[in-house]
Write an enzyme that holds these catalytic residues in place. Structure first.
Site, mmCIF file in Angstrom:
data_model
loop_
_atom_site.group_PDB
_atom_site.id
_atom_site.type_symbol
_atom_site.label_atom_id
_atom_site.label_comp_id
_atom_site.label_asym_id
_atom_site.label_seq_id
_atom_site.Cartn_x
_atom_site.Cartn_y
_atom_site.Cartn_z
ATOM 1 N N SER A 41 -1.992 -5.050 0.665
ATOM 2 C CA SER A 41 -2.757 -5.447 1.842
ATOM 3 C C SER A 41 -4.193 -5.814 1.511
ATOM 4 O O SER A 41 -4.834 -6.578 2.234
ATOM 5 C CB SER A 41 -2.734 -4.330 2.895
ATOM 6 O OG SER A 41 -3.305 -3.144 2.393
ATOM 7 N N GLU A 62 -8.545 8.498 1.482
ATOM 8 C CA GLU A 62 -9.744 7.674 1.643
ATOM 9 C C GLU A 62 -11.037 8.405 1.316
ATOM 10 O O GLU A 62 -11.971 7.805 0.751
ATOM 11 C CB GLU A 62 -9.810 7.120 3.079
ATOM 12 C CG GLU A 62 -8.804 6.037 3.382
ATOM 13 C CD GLU A 62 -7.387 6.553 3.589
ATOM 14 O OE1 GLU A 62 -6.448 5.725 3.585
ATOM 15 O OE2 GLU A 62 -7.222 7.788 3.756
ATOM 16 N N PHE A 87 -9.058 3.272 8.461
ATOM 17 C CA PHE A 87 -8.982 4.503 7.684
ATOM 18 C C PHE A 87 -10.176 4.661 6.745
ATOM 19 O O PHE A 87 -10.681 5.771 6.542
ATOM 20 C CB PHE A 87 -7.676 4.539 6.894
ATOM 21 C CG PHE A 87 -6.458 4.361 7.748
ATOM 22 C CD1 PHE A 87 -6.270 5.129 8.891
ATOM 23 C CD2 PHE A 87 -5.503 3.416 7.442
ATOM 24 C CE1 PHE A 87 -5.158 4.973 9.701
ATOM 25 C CE2 PHE A 87 -4.379 3.235 8.245
ATOM 26 C CZ PHE A 87 -4.200 4.010 9.376
ATOM 27 N N ARG A 171 -7.256 -9.958 8.594
ATOM 28 C CA ARG A 171 -6.094 -10.608 7.995
ATOM 29 C C ARG A 171 -5.605 -11.746 8.882
ATOM 30 O O ARG A 171 -4.632 -12.428 8.559
ATOM 31 C CB ARG A 171 -4.977 -9.585 7.761
ATOM 32 C CG ARG A 171 -4.394 -9.008 9.020
ATOM 33 C CD ARG A 171 -3.550 -7.768 8.751
ATOM 34 N NE ARG A 171 -2.370 -8.059 7.962
ATOM 35 C CZ ARG A 171 -1.894 -7.247 7.013
ATOM 36 N NH1 ARG A 171 -2.532 -6.111 6.739
ATOM 37 N NH2 ARG A 171 -0.812 -7.542 6.351
#
Length: 318
Positions: A41, A62, A87, A171
């Protein structure tokens, strides 16, 4: 017979990020990428193939990811820390504050799939608070490029910038708006169209929508100034004040809550320096629904025609 209208080609800004990062890494062996099980991603597959020893995948962790980035920076590396914006900013905000901003660590945060780009995954994956969370932190520029050209320019700028920064990328495909060879300037808005009746300001995925809204307004005899405000912090105060004084009304649109984001940052300048009627378009303080990003933007009143209608109504308040 009129020729058919050809739709503008749409580009995924993640591709521009990945291509630019790979080019930077080829010329600088200090460039490293850190991700949270997001090689795909974050579009880091090419980077992984070319520089496998310079990709650190910490898994779905994270907070650890930001800490690793800070450690790499302290060791003289140039880390680009990549992950889904919801996140990266939500889970690791304490580390972003203490390990990066407070420490002024030379780490580049890349928030992928921001806004409502993960539309069908619902509110847990929407990132409509990240401007608010990050722009309050000292030493942390916050940037949302409007197209692939500005994305590449902002990544190059980030590599040369001595300190942390946050780049917010979507995106969702967007058309080219800026010219090839554009050079990113921190805190500098881009004037995309002159106008004297109202100013439309946006960034990221909303910039091309306000350009279309300006076209609609032009067909109604209304001259709209259009500003691409990629830098949320530091904000371009001079451009905002000039817009207020010269057009008398400002409308903002953003893929974010109307609280704490781009519209709020602009309103802070307007109320202090040049009060004029304003309208903020965005998610109105609710959890966004589940649905495609494009549908959600339309649902929250940010289709080009709806933006034009809101701007026309705003002008009547002048």
């Amino acid at each position: 017979m009129n020729a058919p209208v050809t739709a503008a080609k749409l580009y995924d800004c993640r591709d521009a990020f990945a291509e630019t990062l790979e080019a930077l890494a080829a010329g600088n062996d200090k460039v490293v990428a850190v991700c949270n099980d997001s090689v795909g991603s974050s579009k880091l597959g090419g980077f992984k193939s070319k520089f496998p020893e310079r990709l650190v995948n910490v898994g779905i962790a994270e907070q650890n990811m930001v800490g690793v980035g800070a450690g790499l920076a302290n060791g003289g590396q140039l880390p680009f820390v990549c992950g889904a914006s919801c996140f990266l900013t939500g889970r690791a905000l304490e580390q972003i504050k203490a390990d990066l901003a407070y420490s002024n660590a030379n780490v580049k945060l890349i928030g992928i799939s921001s806004g409502m780009a993960y539309g069908e995954l619902g509110p847990t994956h929407h990132s409509i608070e990240d401007f608010a969370w990050t722009r309050v932190l000292p030493n942390l520029p916050v940037i949302a490029p409007c197209d692939r050209i500005e994305t590449a320019a902002a990544v190059k700028w980030a590599a040369d910038y001595a300190g942390p920064c946050f780049l917010r990328l979507s995106r969702v495909g967007v058309p080219d708006l800026l010219p090839e060879g554009h050079v990113f300037e921190l805190g500098r808005a881009n004037l995309l169209r002159e106008g004297s009746d109202v100013t439309l300001i946006a960034n990221g995925t909303l910039t091309h929508r306000i350009v279309k809204a300006a076209d609609i307004l032009a067909s109604r005899g209304i001259k709209a100034r259009v500003l691409n405000m990629a830098t949320v912090r530091p904000i371009d105060e001079a451009a905002i004040v000039a817009a207020a004084k010269e057009t008398g009304a400002i409308l903002t649109a953003e893929e974010h809550s109307i609280f704490g984001g781009l519209g709020s940052a602009i309103a802070e300048v307007v109320v202090d320096q040049a009060p004029v009627p304003m309208k903020r378009l965005g998610v109105p303080g609710v959890f966004a629904h589940t649905g495609s990003a494009e549908w959600l933007l339309d649902e929250f009143g940010m289709a080009p025609a709806a933006i034009a209608d809101a701007a026309e109504a705003l002008i009547k308040r002048k």
